[in-house]
Design a protein around this motif. Structure first.
Motif, PDB file in Angstrom:
ATOM      1  N   VAL A 182      12.306  -1.448  -2.106  1.00 43.50           N
ATOM      2  CA  VAL A 182      12.621  -2.675  -2.831  1.00 43.50           C
ATOM      3  C   VAL A 182      11.824  -3.836  -2.238  1.00 43.50           C
ATOM      4  O   VAL A 182      11.775  -4.022  -1.018  1.00 43.50           O
ATOM      5  CB  VAL A 182      14.129  -2.967  -2.768  1.00 43.50           C
ATOM      6  N   GLY A 183      11.186  -4.610  -3.118  1.00 40.90           N
ATOM      7  CA  GLY A 183      10.402  -5.764  -2.694  1.00 40.90           C
ATOM      8  C   GLY A 183       8.938  -5.492  -2.497  1.00 40.90           C
ATOM      9  O   GLY A 183       8.141  -6.430  -2.348  1.00 40.90           O
ATOM     10  N   VAL A 184       8.530  -4.229  -2.524  1.00 39.69           N
ATOM     11  CA  VAL A 184       7.128  -3.864  -2.320  1.00 39.69           C
ATOM     12  C   VAL A 184       6.350  -4.056  -3.623  1.00 39.69           C
ATOM     13  O   VAL A 184       6.847  -3.789  -4.711  1.00 39.69           O
ATOM     14  CB  VAL A 184       7.021  -2.401  -1.832  1.00 39.69           C
ATOM     15  N   GLU A 185       5.119  -4.527  -3.496  1.00 38.87           N
ATOM     16  CA  GLU A 185       4.251  -4.713  -4.660  1.00 38.87           C
ATOM     17  C   GLU A 185       3.447  -3.445  -4.925  1.00 38.87           C
ATOM     18  O   GLU A 185       2.942  -2.803  -4.001  1.00 38.87           O
ATOM     19  CB  GLU A 185       3.303  -5.885  -4.428  1.00 38.87           C
ATOM     20  N   LEU A 186       3.356  -3.098  -6.192  1.00 41.21           N
ATOM     21  CA  LEU A 186       2.583  -1.932  -6.614  1.00 41.21           C
ATOM     22  C   LEU A 186       1.534  -2.348  -7.640  1.00 41.21           C
ATOM     23  O   LEU A 186       1.798  -3.174  -8.511  1.00 41.21           O
ATOM     24  CB  LEU A 186       3.494  -0.874  -7.255  1.00 41.21           C
ATOM     25  N   GLY A 187       0.364  -1.744  -7.553  1.00 47.15           N
ATOM     26  CA  GLY A 187      -0.647  -1.877  -8.589  1.00 47.15           C
ATOM     27  C   GLY A 187      -0.624  -0.634  -9.451  1.00 47.15           C
ATOM     28  O   GLY A 187      -0.680   0.490  -8.932  1.00 47.15           O
ATOM     29  N   VAL A 188      -0.505  -0.807 -10.747  1.00 49.66           N
ATOM     30  CA  VAL A 188      -0.411   0.317 -11.676  1.00 49.66           C
ATOM     31  C   VAL A 188      -1.767   0.558 -12.302  1.00 49.66           C
ATOM     32  O   VAL A 188      -2.384  -0.358 -12.858  1.00 49.66           O
ATOM     33  CB  VAL A 188       0.634   0.035 -12.780  1.00 49.66           C
ATOM     34  N   THR A 189      -2.251   1.784 -12.201  1.00 48.82           N
ATOM     35  CA  THR A 189      -3.543   2.135 -12.786  1.00 48.82           C
ATOM     36  C   THR A 189      -3.372   3.292 -13.758  1.00 48.82           C
ATOM     37  O   THR A 189      -2.328   3.938 -13.809  1.00 48.82           O
ATOM     38  CB  THR A 189      -4.559   2.519 -11.687  1.00 48.82           C
ATOM     39  N   SER A 190      -4.417   3.545 -14.515  1.00 53.53           N
ATOM     40  CA  SER A 190      -4.335   4.560 -15.565  1.00 53.53           C
ATOM     41  C   SER A 190      -4.188   5.959 -14.984  1.00 53.53           C
ATOM     42  O   SER A 190      -4.695   6.275 -13.918  1.00 53.53           O
ATOM     43  CB  SER A 190      -5.594   4.511 -16.443  1.00 53.53           C
ATOM     44  N   ALA A 191      -3.467   6.782 -15.715  1.00 50.26           N
ATOM     45  CA  ALA A 191      -3.294   8.195 -15.352  1.00 50.26           C
ATOM     46  C   ALA A 191      -3.920   9.051 -16.448  1.00 50.26           C
ATOM     47  O   ALA A 191      -4.343   8.556 -17.493  1.00 50.26           O
ATOM     48  CB  ALA A 191      -1.817   8.514 -15.210  1.00 50.26           C
ATOM     49  N   ASP A 192      -4.008  10.339 -16.184  1.00 45.34           N
ATOM     50  CA  ASP A 192      -4.572  11.241 -17.175  1.00 45.34           C
ATOM     51  C   ASP A 192      -3.712  11.261 -18.431  1.00 45.34           C
ATOM     52  O   ASP A 192      -2.486  11.276 -18.353  1.00 45.34           O
ATOM     53  CB  ASP A 192      -4.671  12.664 -16.606  1.00 45.34           C
ATOM     54  N   ARG A 201      -0.738   2.032  -6.559  1.00 53.39           N
ATOM     55  CA  ARG A 201      -1.261   1.745  -5.232  1.00 53.39           C
ATOM     56  C   ARG A 201      -0.304   0.770  -4.559  1.00 53.39           C
ATOM     57  O   ARG A 201      -0.026  -0.309  -5.093  1.00 53.39           O
ATOM     58  CB  ARG A 201      -2.665   1.144  -5.303  1.00 53.39           C
ATOM     59  N   VAL A 202       0.216   1.165  -3.410  1.00 47.83           N
ATOM     60  CA  VAL A 202       1.114   0.303  -2.645  1.00 47.83           C
ATOM     61  C   VAL A 202       0.302  -0.812  -2.010  1.00 47.83           C
ATOM     62  O   VAL A 202      -0.780  -0.572  -1.466  1.00 47.83           O
ATOM     63  CB  VAL A 202       1.850   1.111  -1.563  1.00 47.83           C
ATOM     64  N   ALA A 203       0.808  -2.042  -2.094  1.00 49.18           N
ATOM     65  CA  ALA A 203       0.099  -3.187  -1.528  1.00 49.18           C
ATOM     66  C   ALA A 203      -0.229  -2.949  -0.064  1.00 49.18           C
ATOM     67  O   ALA A 203       0.615  -2.503   0.714  1.00 49.18           O
ATOM     68  CB  ALA A 203       0.957  -4.450  -1.669  1.00 49.18           C
ATOM     69  N   GLY A 204      -1.480  -3.208   0.293  1.00 54.29           N
ATOM     70  CA  GLY A 204      -1.919  -3.023   1.671  1.00 54.29           C
ATOM     71  C   GLY A 204      -2.460  -1.649   1.980  1.00 54.29           C
ATOM     72  O   GLY A 204      -2.941  -1.412   3.093  1.00 54.29           O
ATOM     73  N   LYS A 205      -2.383  -0.737   0.999  1.00 52.57           N
ATOM     74  CA  LYS A 205      -2.901   0.607   1.209  1.00 52.57           C
ATOM     75  C   LYS A 205      -4.082   0.863   0.277  1.00 52.57           C
ATOM     76  O   LYS A 205      -4.154   0.324  -0.824  1.00 52.57           O
ATOM     77  CB  LYS A 205      -1.810   1.653   0.973  1.00 52.57           C
ATOM     78  N   LYS A 206      -5.006   1.702   0.719  1.00 57.10           N
ATOM     79  CA  LYS A 206      -6.202   1.989  -0.075  1.00 57.10           C
ATOM     80  C   LYS A 206      -6.007   3.178  -1.016  1.00 57.10           C
ATOM     81  O   LYS A 206      -6.619   3.227  -2.081  1.00 57.10           O
ATOM     82  CB  LYS A 206      -7.388   2.263   0.860  1.00 57.10           C
ATOM     83  N   SER A 207      -5.194   4.123  -0.619  1.00 59.92           N
ATOM     84  CA  SER A 207      -5.040   5.339  -1.415  1.00 59.92           C
ATOM     85  C   SER A 207      -4.118   5.100  -2.603  1.00 59.92           C
ATOM     86  O   SER A 207      -3.258   4.214  -2.595  1.00 59.92           O
ATOM     87  CB  SER A 207      -4.496   6.474  -0.553  1.00 59.92           C
ATOM     88  N   THR A 208      -4.315   5.917  -3.649  1.00 58.35           N
ATOM     89  CA  THR A 208      -3.501   5.846  -4.856  1.00 58.35           C
ATOM     90  C   THR A 208      -2.550   7.037  -4.899  1.00 58.35           C
ATOM     91  O   THR A 208      -2.923   8.158  -4.540  1.00 58.35           O
ATOM     92  CB  THR A 208      -4.394   5.858  -6.108  1.00 58.35           C
TER      93      THR A 208
END
Length: 225
Positions: A182-192, A201-208
């Protein structure tokens, strides 16, 4: 009549019905309740009939189940107990968020209203439990965050986790390991296409991370301000 005068079973049914309506607009039926409770449909149908006779819910044959004002009041009381206990276990006793649901399920039937008041005061009247679910006030007021299911988030959007369903401890452990809380920012990207997955992608992390429907359907988010 105090909620303590209801049987544990009745308390559970009212809480389940309330919970099924809290984050979904889908009709609550006897079969849905049976699935959630892990019980036979015949058993649930009999219990719902008794609760209807007590004036706690309305249930037309083969129709949706709805709580009466009386039933909703009792349900909110049980929800408040459950979520305050979960919060107490995490904040004061060092439980992990994946350990508290079953513990609270047992304790909520045994505690007194006075103990719940003391827990609420000790924790300085928290508004949300460890999973983001809103905690009703002593007067029964609830402030539900304006959130959507992660699976419905738009491609390319940035969102904040508002709530994570607490009934799957293994999934909660996975989210914790991945930094999703709770409270974490996520970036949503396209899936198959047609894969029933969503990439985040979790904020602050490079991997998806690629999340399947079991995971994405357990997370509620709001747009990042």
């Amino acid at each position: 009549m105090s909620v303590n005068q209801l049987s544990d079973s009745a308390q559970n049914y009212l809480k389940i019905i309330y919970g099924l309506n809290e984050w979904s607009s889908e009709p609550v039926t006897a079969s849905v309740i049976a699935t959630k409770a892990g019980m036979k449909l015949s058993t649930v149908s009999g219990a719902l009939s008794k609760l209807r006779q007590q004036g706690l819910l309305d249930h037309a044959p083969y129709g949706a189940v709805t709580l009466t004002d009386l039933g909703r009041g009792y349900a909110i009381t049980m929800v408040r107990r459950h979520r305050l206990i979960e919060t107490f276990l995490v904040q004061m006793l060092g439980y992990r968020w994946d350990q508290v649901h079953d513990e609270a399920e047992n304790l909520e039937h045994a505690v007194s209203d006075f103990m719940i008041q003391r827990i609420d005061s000790l924790l300085d009247h928290p508004a949300r439990d460890p999973h983001g679910d809103p905690i009703p006030t002593a007067e029964g007021r609830i402030s539900v965050p304006d959130a959507i299911n992660l699976s419905d988030a738009a491609d390319g959007s940035n969102v904040v986790v508002e709530r994570i369903a607490d009934d799957d401890s293994q999934l909660l452990q996975y989210f914790s390991d991945q930094g999703i809380q709770v409270g974490v920012e996520l970036g949503v990207t396209s899936a198959d296409d047609f894969s029933e997955t969503i990439n985040v992608r979790v904020a602050g992390k490079k991997s998806t991370l690629r999340l399947g429907s079991r995971a994405s359907n357990a997370v509620w988010v709001s747009p990042r301000n």
